[in-house]
Write an enzyme that holds these catalytic residues in place. Structure first.
Site, PDB file in Angstrom:
ATOM      1  N   SER A   8       0.843  -1.188   0.000  1.00  0.00           N
ATOM      2  CA  SER A   8       0.000   0.000   0.000  1.00  0.00           C
ATOM      3  C   SER A   8       0.882   1.242   0.000  1.00  0.00           C
ATOM      4  O   SER A   8       1.994   1.206  -0.530  1.00  0.00           O
ATOM      5  CB  SER A   8      -0.953  -0.041   1.196  1.00  0.00           C
ATOM      6  OG  SER A   8      -2.088   0.749   0.956  1.00  0.00           O
ATOM      7  N   CYS A   9       0.438   2.334   0.624  1.00  0.00           N
ATOM      8  CA  CYS A   9       1.070   3.646   0.393  1.00  0.00           C
ATOM      9  C   CYS A   9       2.342   3.897   1.209  1.00  0.00           C
ATOM     10  O   CYS A   9       2.654   3.182   2.151  1.00  0.00           O
ATOM     11  CB  CYS A   9       0.074   4.749   0.718  1.00  0.00           C
ATOM     12  SG  CYS A   9      -1.509   4.576  -0.104  1.00  0.00           S
ATOM     13  N   ASP A  10       3.022   4.978   0.836  1.00  0.00           N
ATOM     14  CA  ASP A  10       4.179   5.487   1.579  1.00  0.00           C
ATOM     15  C   ASP A  10       4.121   7.009   1.557  1.00  0.00           C
ATOM     16  O   ASP A  10       3.865   7.612   0.508  1.00  0.00           O
ATOM     17  CB  ASP A  10       5.494   5.028   0.944  1.00  0.00           C
ATOM     18  CG  ASP A  10       5.629   3.516   0.942  1.00  0.00           C
ATOM     19  OD1 ASP A  10       6.072   2.963   1.953  1.00  0.00           O
ATOM     20  OD2 ASP A  10       5.279   2.889  -0.082  1.00  0.00           O
ATOM     21  N   GLU A  95      -2.312   6.658   5.395  1.00  0.00           N
ATOM     22  CA  GLU A  95      -1.875   5.278   5.199  1.00  0.00           C
ATOM     23  C   GLU A  95      -2.906   4.328   5.789  1.00  0.00           C
ATOM     24  O   GLU A  95      -3.523   4.616   6.815  1.00  0.00           O
ATOM     25  CB  GLU A  95      -0.538   5.032   5.911  1.00  0.00           C
ATOM     26  CG  GLU A  95       0.599   5.926   5.466  1.00  0.00           C
ATOM     27  CD  GLU A  95       1.105   5.588   4.078  1.00  0.00           C
ATOM     28  OE1 GLU A  95       1.015   4.405   3.691  1.00  0.00           O
ATOM     29  OE2 GLU A  95       1.581   6.492   3.390  1.00  0.00           O
TER      30      GLU A  95
END
Length: 424
Positions: A8-10, A95
């Site tokens: 997933s995100c950063d 996040e």
């Protein structure tokens, strides 16, 4: 299917003294389920009557008397945003995190983490304001609801990296509980695991009481309250991008001149899985880099968005808040009425809906053609466009005065138009 907990995100920030010109550099890759389209939109400041209501993705809440101008990178199907900035130099990225409090109730329609992000940007004039606003909304309405329009079972809790021109806050949530940590210098990044340990600068009033009541924590002199250990639901394997991202930032911060190109290089790093191609199960759907000038500076903050998947094959385009912003229609997804509920303009959980905006379509076709050819002519051209745009924008901003605001109304639109010309 790739485990969304691992893919997933950063989100990143670097503060002085590690940055060039004492700026704060914010960056985020938004990684979403495959096929989801992300649009870049500008929403102007506005005043509302006392009785005004606001329809978020799932629920309606009271509107505030005044909202700030915001620029957002958002999944086209929802009201909220994955990342964005407001006219006061506040930037937020969120996040997905999984905690011991995750469960079936996460599917109940409340405020999405992306709704909380947008609400904070529209209502806050500083990072601390944004933190307090999210905390109040979380306590009042809670978080929940499907977080994808193609994966109804995809639910999670949220963490946020909230940044302004002088500081940053990491805010992590577990259901309607939260803890926050203040960052005043150097680099900091978050991914998909809890990172707040024993250094907690603000938290829910009842956080420790709930932890104790649920048996997660027993207070004694040898057992200091550690938010990540108490509420975390991971074995550490889903933090691998966090550690890789931290190393990348640390290496680039050594010279003390960290700038926009350094943040772009981190967001484009494929070896770490921070950057993932459009063919991935959870591709990088869009990216943002913001350069926030020091308080009192005559130079405005500048925000750079791709509006297309995979930053390694996309162009970061500049946006500056100013009166009369002229946004391109090319980065806004089509408005599709919901036949089942005409009052809603965004139908959910309908895989046949085509939400691709014009830039997305042209970029998609151009990248496919480039893959079929033996050379990298297109990518070389796009990177040259971006480099020239960054150099010219930085040179222009170095001599910026209030008289120049009328010259940046079309800034984002002009670079989008230039990019499109290369695709046709």
């Amino acid at each position: 299917m790739t485990d969304p907990k691992r893919m997933s995100c950063d989100t990143f920030v670097v503060l002085p003294p590690n940055t060039a010109n004492d700026c704060v550099i914010f960056g985020k890759n938004s990684d979403r389920p495959g096929g989801e389209v992300q649009e870049v939109v500008y929403v102007e400041a506005r005043d509302y009557p006392p009785e005004a209501k606001l329809q978020c993705t799932y629920i309606e809440i009271p509107q505030v008397p005044h909202t700030h101008a915001v620029v957002l990178s958002k999944p086209a199907w929802m009201w909220g945003a994955e990342m964005g900035s407001n006219e006061h130099g506040v930037c937020i990225g969120n996040e997905a995190v999984w905690t011991k409090l995750n469960g079936p109730a996460d599917s109940d329609e409340k405020l999405l983490g992306m709704d909380l992000l947008r609400l904070a940007l529209e209502r806050a004039s500083s990072a601390r304001d944004a933190l307090d606003i999210i905390a109040d909304l979380l306590t009042t309405y809670g978080q929940g609801g499907p977080c994808s329009d193609t994966m109804p079972s995809f639910t999670y809790h949220n963490s946020f990296l909230i940044v302004d021109r002088k500081e940053a806050w990491v805010m992590e949530t577990a259901e309607n509980l939260w803890a926050a940590q203040q960052i005043t210098s150097g680099p900091k990044n978050i991914s998909n695991c809890l990172v707040i340990s024993t250094k907690i600068d603000a938290m829910s009033p009842n956080l420790k009481d709930v932890a104790q009541a649920k048996g997660y924590w027993k207070p004694d002199h040898s057992n200091e309250f550690d938010f990540a250990k108490v509420f975390g639901d991971q074995d550490g394997s889903d933090c691998f991008r966090l550690h890789k991202g931290k190393r990348l930032m640390t290496n680039l911060c050594d010279a003390g001149k960290f700038g926009i190109m350094d943040m772009c290089s981190i967001l484009r790093d494929q070896e770490s899985d921070i950057c993932r191609s459009k063919n991935d199960d959870f591709p990088t759907a869009a990216s943002q880099v913001s350069v926030l000038t020091p308080p009192g500076s005559t130079q405005p903050c500048c925000h750079w968005f791709t509006a297309t998947p995979d930053p390694a094959k996309s162009v970061f385009k500049p946006f500056i808040f100013c009166p009369g912003v002229n946004m391109p229609a090319h980065t806004a997804s089509p408005i599709i009425p919901d036949k089942e509920d005409p009052a809603k303009i965004i139908p959910r959980f309908k895989k046949t809906v085509d939400r691709r905006h014009n830039l997305y379509k042209l970029h998609e076709m151009a990248i496919m053609k480039d893959k079929e050819s033996d050379d990298n002519e297109l990518m070389d051209t796009l990177r040259e466009l971006e480099t020239r745009s960054i150099e010219e924008t930085q040179k222009f901003l170095s001599k910026f005065t209030e008289k120049n605001y009328q010259e940046v109304r079309d800034l984002f639109k002009d670079v989008v138009d230039a990019e499109i010309k290369f695709y046709k």
